[in-house]
Design a protein around this motif. Structure first.
Motif, mmCIF file in Angstrom:
data_model
loop_
_atom_site.group_PDB
_atom_site.id
_atom_site.type_symbol
_atom_site.label_atom_id
_atom_site.label_comp_id
_atom_site.label_asym_id
_atom_site.label_seq_id
_atom_site.Cartn_x
_atom_site.Cartn_y
_atom_site.Cartn_z
ATOM 1 N N LEU A 1 0.841 -1.213 0.000
ATOM 2 C CA LEU A 1 0.000 0.000 0.000
ATOM 3 C C LEU A 1 0.870 1.256 0.000
ATOM 4 N N VAL A 2 1.920 1.244 0.809
ATOM 5 C CA VAL A 2 2.849 2.379 0.873
ATOM 6 C C VAL A 2 3.490 2.595 -0.506
ATOM 7 N N ASP A 3 3.896 1.492 -1.159
ATOM 8 C CA ASP A 3 4.507 1.592 -2.492
ATOM 9 C C ASP A 3 3.531 2.209 -3.495
ATOM 10 N N LEU A 4 2.269 1.775 -3.412
ATOM 11 C CA LEU A 4 1.268 2.306 -4.351
ATOM 12 C C LEU A 4 1.036 3.795 -4.127
ATOM 13 N N LEU A 5 1.019 4.190 -2.872
ATOM 14 C CA LEU A 5 0.819 5.607 -2.547
ATOM 15 C C LEU A 5 2.014 6.431 -3.055
ATOM 16 N N ASN A 6 3.205 5.882 -2.901
ATOM 17 C CA ASN A 6 4.402 6.565 -3.424
ATOM 18 C C ASN A 6 4.365 6.634 -4.955
ATOM 19 N N LYS A 7 3.847 5.556 -5.565
ATOM 20 C CA LYS A 7 3.737 5.521 -7.029
ATOM 21 C C LYS A 7 2.765 6.610 -7.515
ATOM 22 N N LEU A 8 1.654 6.749 -6.775
ATOM 23 C CA LEU A 8 0.665 7.781 -7.118
ATOM 24 C C LEU A 8 1.291 9.167 -6.963
ATOM 25 N N HIS A 9 2.029 9.327 -5.893
ATOM 26 C CA HIS A 9 2.710 10.588 -5.633
ATOM 27 C C HIS A 9 3.674 10.928 -6.779
ATOM 28 N N ARG A 10 4.464 9.921 -7.205
ATOM 29 C CA ARG A 10 5.419 10.145 -8.303
ATOM 30 C C ARG A 10 4.705 10.501 -9.599
ATOM 31 N N ALA A 11 3.565 9.806 -9.844
ATOM 32 C CA ALA A 11 2.831 10.059 -11.087
ATOM 33 C C ALA A 11 2.386 11.519 -11.168
ATOM 34 N N ILE A 12 1.956 12.067 -10.041
ATOM 35 C CA ILE A 12 1.518 13.471 -10.027
ATOM 36 C C ILE A 12 2.734 14.383 -10.111
ATOM 37 N N HIS A 13 3.736 14.063 -9.315
ATOM 38 C CA HIS A 13 4.943 14.894 -9.262
ATOM 39 C C HIS A 13 5.631 14.965 -10.626
ATOM 40 N N GLN A 14 5.699 13.822 -11.303
ATOM 41 C CA GLN A 14 6.409 13.785 -12.592
ATOM 42 C C GLN A 14 5.479 14.072 -13.767
ATOM 43 N N ARG A 15 4.263 14.472 -13.472
ATOM 44 C CA ARG A 15 3.279 14.830 -14.507
ATOM 45 C C ARG A 15 3.114 13.718 -15.544
ATOM 46 N N GLN A 16 2.858 12.526 -15.036
ATOM 47 C CA GLN A 16 2.725 11.383 -15.956
ATOM 48 C C GLN A 16 1.384 11.387 -16.698
ATOM 49 N N GLY A 17 0.507 12.299 -16.331
ATOM 50 C CA GLY A 17 -0.764 12.406 -17.058
ATOM 51 C C GLY A 17 -1.934 11.826 -16.289
ATOM 52 N N THR A 18 -3.124 12.292 -16.687
ATOM 53 C CA THR A 18 -4.348 11.920 -15.981
ATOM 54 C C THR A 18 -4.623 10.421 -16.031
ATOM 55 N N ALA A 19 -4.443 9.804 -17.205
ATOM 56 C CA ALA A 19 -4.771 8.382 -17.352
ATOM 57 C C ALA A 19 -3.898 7.532 -16.424
ATOM 58 N N ALA A 20 -2.594 7.824 -16.408
ATOM 59 C CA ALA A 20 -1.676 7.055 -15.561
ATOM 60 C C ALA A 20 -2.047 7.233 -14.094
ATOM 61 N N THR A 21 -2.355 8.462 -13.720
ATOM 62 C CA THR A 21 -2.702 8.761 -12.328
ATOM 63 C C THR A 21 -3.987 8.044 -11.921
ATOM 64 N N GLU A 22 -4.968 8.078 -12.823
ATOM 65 C CA GLU A 22 -6.253 7.408 -12.533
ATOM 66 C C GLU A 22 -6.056 5.907 -12.345
ATOM 67 N N THR A 23 -5.212 5.324 -13.198
ATOM 68 C CA THR A 23 -4.969 3.874 -13.124
ATOM 69 C C THR A 23 -4.355 3.508 -11.774
ATOM 70 N N ILE A 24 -3.366 4.284 -11.341
ATOM 71 C CA ILE A 24 -2.714 3.978 -10.060
ATOM 72 C C ILE A 24 -3.692 4.186 -8.912
ATOM 73 N N LEU A 25 -4.490 5.240 -8.993
ATOM 74 C CA LEU A 25 -5.474 5.494 -7.935
ATOM 75 C C LEU A 25 -6.453 4.318 -7.829
ATOM 76 N N MET A 26 -6.898 3.808 -8.989
ATOM 77 C CA MET A 26 -7.828 2.671 -8.971
ATOM 78 C C MET A 26 -7.172 1.429 -8.374
ATOM 79 N N GLU A 27 -5.892 1.238 -8.731
ATOM 80 C CA GLU A 27 -5.127 0.101 -8.188
ATOM 81 C C GLU A 27 -5.043 0.226 -6.663
ATOM 82 N N LEU A 28 -4.784 1.437 -6.203
ATOM 83 C CA LEU A 28 -4.665 1.697 -4.758
ATOM 84 C C LEU A 28 -5.991 1.421 -4.042
ATOM 85 N N VAL A 29 -7.082 1.885 -4.638
ATOM 86 C CA VAL A 29 -8.406 1.681 -4.033
ATOM 87 C C VAL A 29 -8.738 0.187 -3.998
#
Ligand code: FE2
Ligand code: FE2
Length: 163
Positions: free
Chosen positions: A34-62
């Motif tokens: 869970l911590v890794d997924l939250l960090n992954k979500l954080h990186r996706a936003i920080h590195q501007r990986q885009g909405t689709a990538a961010t949404e996918t990680i958020l769904m994975e986290l949920v």
């Protein structure tokens, strides 16, 4: 859904440490995930990986959060944990909040921001340290495998083959 980019000091939102350990191998592994997924979500936003990538990680986290809660709740019921109801209420409360948030995101009324990440980080660390760590002595007294302890025969065999 909009993704808001804000400056932040680090790519890592949560550093795993022993203070987060509940002392039970399987649960620690799930919390680390869970911590890794939250960090992954954080990186996706920080590195501007885009909405689709961010949404996918958020769904994975949920999804993973729901699986993790279901595992904890099953163990509590199987082992007869006395504070099951209170603990389950906490899980249900977070899932309700996440569903509300997902509705807002879907209707464009909210965005995935660092505030959301900080809310999730605070909730996760607080829940692990204040609620999950409470059940560990009870689980361990009923045979849960302690973190770092020798694994079961099946676990050792698995590790020797695939570890
Ligand atoms: Fe947990
Ligand atoms: Fe929990």
């Amino acid at each position: 859904m909009t993704v808001t980019h804000l400056a932040t000091a680090s790519d890592t939102l949560i550093e795993w440490s022993d203070t987060l350990s509940v002392g039970i191998q399987e649960i620690d592994d799930q919390h680390r995930f869970l911590v890794d997924l939250l960090n992954k979500l954080h990186r996706a936003i920080h590195q501007r990986q885009g909405t689709a990538a961010t949404e996918t990680i958020l769904m994975e986290l949920v999804d993973y959060t729901k699986i993790h809660f279901a595992v904890e709740e099953s163990l509590m019921r199987i082992l007869g944990y006395p504070a099951y109801d209170e603990h389950k209420q906490q899980h249900d409360h977070l899932i309700d909040e996440i569903h509300e948030l997902q509705d807002k995101l879907a209707s464009g009324k909210a965005s995935v921001t660092f505030e959301l990440l900080h809310f999730l980080r605070t909730w996760l660390t607080k829940h692990i340290m204040e609620e999950d760590q409470h059940y560990s002595p009870f689980f361990l007294s009923r045979g849960a495998v302690a973190t770092g302890a020798n694994q079961s025969v099946a676990g050792r065999l698995w590790k020797s083959l695939f570890g």
